[in-house]
Design a protein around this motif. Sequence first.
Motif, PDB file in Angstrom:
ATOM      1  N   VAL A 110       3.492  -1.129  12.780  1.00 21.59           N
ATOM      2  CA  VAL A 110       2.851  -0.654  11.553  1.00 21.59           C
ATOM      3  C   VAL A 110       3.834  -0.855  10.406  1.00 21.59           C
ATOM      4  O   VAL A 110       5.029  -0.584  10.552  1.00 21.59           O
ATOM      5  N   PHE A 111       3.349  -1.348   9.276  1.00 17.08           N
ATOM      6  CA  PHE A 111       4.248  -1.602   8.153  1.00 17.08           C
ATOM      7  C   PHE A 111       3.586  -1.216   6.843  1.00 17.08           C
ATOM      8  O   PHE A 111       2.350  -1.176   6.725  1.00 17.08           O
ATOM      9  N   LEU A 112       4.436  -0.950   5.831  1.00 21.48           N
ATOM     10  CA  LEU A 112       3.967  -0.567   4.495  1.00 21.48           C
ATOM     11  C   LEU A 112       4.600  -1.496   3.475  1.00 21.48           C
ATOM     12  O   LEU A 112       5.786  -1.822   3.564  1.00 21.48           O
ATOM     13  N   THR A 113       3.801  -1.921   2.504  1.00 17.63           N
ATOM     14  CA  THR A 113       4.317  -2.720   1.395  1.00 17.63           C
ATOM     15  C   THR A 113       4.160  -1.933   0.106  1.00 17.63           C
ATOM     16  O   THR A 113       3.311  -1.046  -0.021  1.00 17.63           O
ATOM     17  N   ARG A 114       5.024  -2.287  -0.858  1.00 19.21           N
ATOM     18  CA  ARG A 114       4.925  -1.675  -2.192  1.00 19.21           C
ATOM     19  C   ARG A 114       5.188  -2.757  -3.218  1.00 19.21           C
ATOM     20  O   ARG A 114       6.228  -3.411  -3.206  1.00 19.21           O
ATOM     21  N   ASN A 115       4.210  -2.951  -4.077  1.00 19.32           N
ATOM     22  CA  ASN A 115       4.303  -3.931  -5.166  1.00 19.32           C
ATOM     23  C   ASN A 115       4.651  -5.329  -4.643  1.00 19.32           C
ATOM     24  O   ASN A 115       5.488  -6.042  -5.195  1.00 19.32           O
ATOM     25  N   GLY A 116       3.999  -5.695  -3.550  1.00 14.47           N
ATOM     26  CA  GLY A 116       4.128  -7.055  -3.034  1.00 14.47           C
ATOM     27  C   GLY A 116       5.271  -7.290  -2.067  1.00 14.47           C
ATOM     28  O   GLY A 116       5.424  -8.411  -1.568  1.00 14.47           O
ATOM     29  N   GLU A 150      -7.751   1.672  -7.035  1.00 13.27           N
ATOM     30  CA  GLU A 150      -8.508   0.437  -6.798  1.00 13.27           C
ATOM     31  C   GLU A 150      -8.082  -0.128  -5.442  1.00 13.27           C
ATOM     32  O   GLU A 150      -6.889  -0.216  -5.151  1.00 13.27           O
ATOM     33  N   THR A 151      -9.062  -0.478  -4.632  1.00 13.65           N
ATOM     34  CA  THR A 151      -8.798  -0.945  -3.267  1.00 13.65           C
ATOM     35  C   THR A 151      -9.258  -2.386  -3.116  1.00 13.65           C
ATOM     36  O   THR A 151     -10.310  -2.769  -3.628  1.00 13.65           O
ATOM     37  N   SER A 152      -8.440  -3.172  -2.371  1.00 12.32           N
ATOM     38  CA  SER A 152      -8.778  -4.576  -2.146  1.00 12.32           C
ATOM     39  C   SER A 152      -8.651  -4.904  -0.663  1.00 12.32           C
ATOM     40  O   SER A 152      -7.593  -4.679  -0.052  1.00 12.32           O
ATOM     41  N   PHE A 153      -9.757  -5.426  -0.106  1.00 15.35           N
ATOM     42  CA  PHE A 153      -9.762  -5.914   1.279  1.00 15.35           C
ATOM     43  C   PHE A 153      -9.771  -7.436   1.328  1.00 15.35           C
ATOM     44  O   PHE A 153      -9.791  -8.014   2.418  1.00 15.35           O
ATOM     45  N   ASN A 154      -9.759  -8.048   0.180  1.00 18.04           N
ATOM     46  CA  ASN A 154      -9.806  -9.507   0.085  1.00 18.04           C
ATOM     47  C   ASN A 154      -8.385 -10.044  -0.100  1.00 18.04           C
ATOM     48  O   ASN A 154      -7.679  -9.662  -1.040  1.00 18.04           O
ATOM     49  N   ALA A 155      -7.981 -10.966   0.771  1.00 18.32           N
ATOM     50  CA  ALA A 155      -6.605 -11.475   0.763  1.00 18.32           C
ATOM     51  C   ALA A 155      -6.234 -12.142  -0.553  1.00 18.32           C
ATOM     52  O   ALA A 155      -5.059 -12.139  -0.947  1.00 18.32           O
ATOM     53  N   ARG A 156      -7.176 -12.713  -1.254  1.00 20.00           N
ATOM     54  CA  ARG A 156      -6.837 -13.405  -2.495  1.00 20.00           C
ATOM     55  C   ARG A 156      -6.394 -12.461  -3.593  1.00 20.00           C
ATOM     56  O   ARG A 156      -5.776 -12.885  -4.574  1.00 20.00           O
ATOM     57  N   ASP A 157      -6.689 -11.148  -3.452  1.00 20.40           N
ATOM     58  CA  ASP A 157      -6.292 -10.170  -4.462  1.00 20.40           C
ATOM     59  C   ASP A 157      -5.025  -9.403  -4.087  1.00 20.40           C
ATOM     60  O   ASP A 157      -4.576  -8.545  -4.850  1.00 20.40           O
ATOM     61  N   TRP A 158      -4.432  -9.684  -2.933  1.00 17.08           N
ATOM     62  CA  TRP A 158      -3.256  -8.930  -2.502  1.00 17.08           C
ATOM     63  C   TRP A 158      -1.998  -9.399  -3.217  1.00 17.08           C
ATOM     64  O   TRP A 158      -1.802 -10.588  -3.458  1.00 17.08           O
ATOM     65  N   LEU A 159      -1.124  -8.433  -3.521  1.00 16.17           N
ATOM     66  CA  LEU A 159       0.195  -8.806  -4.022  1.00 16.17           C
ATOM     67  C   LEU A 159       1.084  -9.321  -2.887  1.00 16.17           C
ATOM     68  O   LEU A 159       1.919 -10.207  -3.087  1.00 16.17           O
ATOM     69  N   TRP A 160       0.936  -8.740  -1.707  1.00 17.67           N
ATOM     70  CA  TRP A 160       1.695  -9.197  -0.527  1.00 17.67           C
ATOM     71  C   TRP A 160       0.877 -10.238   0.209  1.00 17.67           C
ATOM     72  O   TRP A 160      -0.323 -10.047   0.463  1.00 17.67           O
ATOM     73  N   GLN A 161       1.532 -11.314   0.559  1.00 18.35           N
ATOM     74  CA  GLN A 161       0.850 -12.390   1.277  1.00 18.35           C
ATOM     75  C   GLN A 161       1.485 -12.585   2.643  1.00 18.35           C
ATOM     76  O   GLN A 161       2.712 -12.743   2.746  1.00 18.35           O
ATOM     77  N   PRO A 162       0.681 -12.583   3.705  1.00 23.09           N
ATOM     78  CA  PRO A 162       1.236 -12.816   5.041  1.00 23.09           C
ATOM     79  C   PRO A 162       1.865 -14.185   5.153  1.00 23.09           C
ATOM     80  O   PRO A 162       1.406 -15.144   4.511  1.00 23.09           O
ATOM     81  N   ARG A 163       2.931 -14.285   5.937  1.00 25.67           N
ATOM     82  CA  ARG A 163       3.596 -15.572   6.147  1.00 25.67           C
ATOM     83  C   ARG A 163       2.891 -16.367   7.247  1.00 25.67           C
ATOM     84  O   ARG A 163       2.359 -15.792   8.161  1.00 25.67           O
TER      85      ARG A 163
END
Length: 375
Positions: A314-320, A362-375
């Motif tokens: 389990v992991f947490l991101t903050r501001n990308g 504001e909540t986003s489930f769409n990957a294109r709106d995420w600040l953090w991007q999976p590698r």
Amino acid sequence: MGFFKSLKGDHSDKIGGPSPGYEGRDQHSSRTDEKHTYTPPNTENYAPPPGPPPSHQPTYAAPSGPPPGRSEYAPPLGPPPSLQANVEDHAPYHDWTSIPDTALLPPPPSLGHETSPLSNANLSDADRAHEWCRSHPLLAPGYPPPALLSSVRNGDVRLLRPQEYNGDLVMPGTGNWRGSTRSGSKDACLSTSSPLYFARTGSQIEPGTTKVIYFEVKIHSLGRGRRTDECSVAIGYAAMPYPSWRMPGWERGSLAVHGDDGRRYVNDTWGGKDFVSPFRAGDTVGIGMTFSMPDAPPDYGAPPATGSPSKVEVFLTRNGKREAGWNLHEELDASNDLGVNGLDGAYDLYGAIGVFGGVEFETSFNARDWLWQPR
């Protein structure tokens, strides 16, 4: 007197012969030689006996050999014969030098807290939730239709508004939701209408691959302009059904990070465990779970596995940026922790957002709106 004169005179005819002190002298010498000096017998031929006088002789002699403390011989190994039988009846003494280096052992469990330093729900709500969970067991996972799998992969996810939610909730775009609550609002848990993790498909993860679920929440405001308003946002996951008047992470089959104290809660009805700093207005926080197969090779003698991947991060991101994480199967405190039932991949998992007080998010489930991007 005549008595002493007789001692000094020569009266050999009366005492049995000449005196030894007068050998060689003429027995017919003149009377004028009767007055002479006495010479004692010769003592030069006699020596004192060896050793001390009898009065100084020791009664006992010292034993032969060196003192006991200076013996040249070591004692025999083992206990005395009289104790040998008792020693053999006991288990052998443990060799503590065989304990492995503690650096190789798993880390100790994180210590939890009994209460949160900030906001805590009342006891009646907690008791009601515990009873509700006992009456509503977790739902067994089903086989999702292809259309539902496609929608979730594309971020087309809906939020369900519970009856405890006191505020507005709109969907400005696909997979994007904006909400606001009023000051003084009670605890409410919003959940997605469909799972973000499907247990039936998750169990088919190939070795060397992973399955990641993730979403983000941007916090626009906390308190809605009132400094005295207790408020917070929590993000996490939950297996269904879940009591909607409880923050995620408090009841079975759920986990979350709470923004008011920054602690993580895993099936934790107490005060959580220290994790990150509290959320602030303007932060964009995201929570994810990574599922993968265990590192150990399978046991080919065992029956085929029917469960789910047992390795969960389990992991947490903050501001990308990724800020922190933990292993779901970390060592737990048996006296306080309630385990990870419902979260290890055996059940479908839904996105969960908890709110109380006046907040705007504001909540986003769409990957294109995420600040953090999976590698």
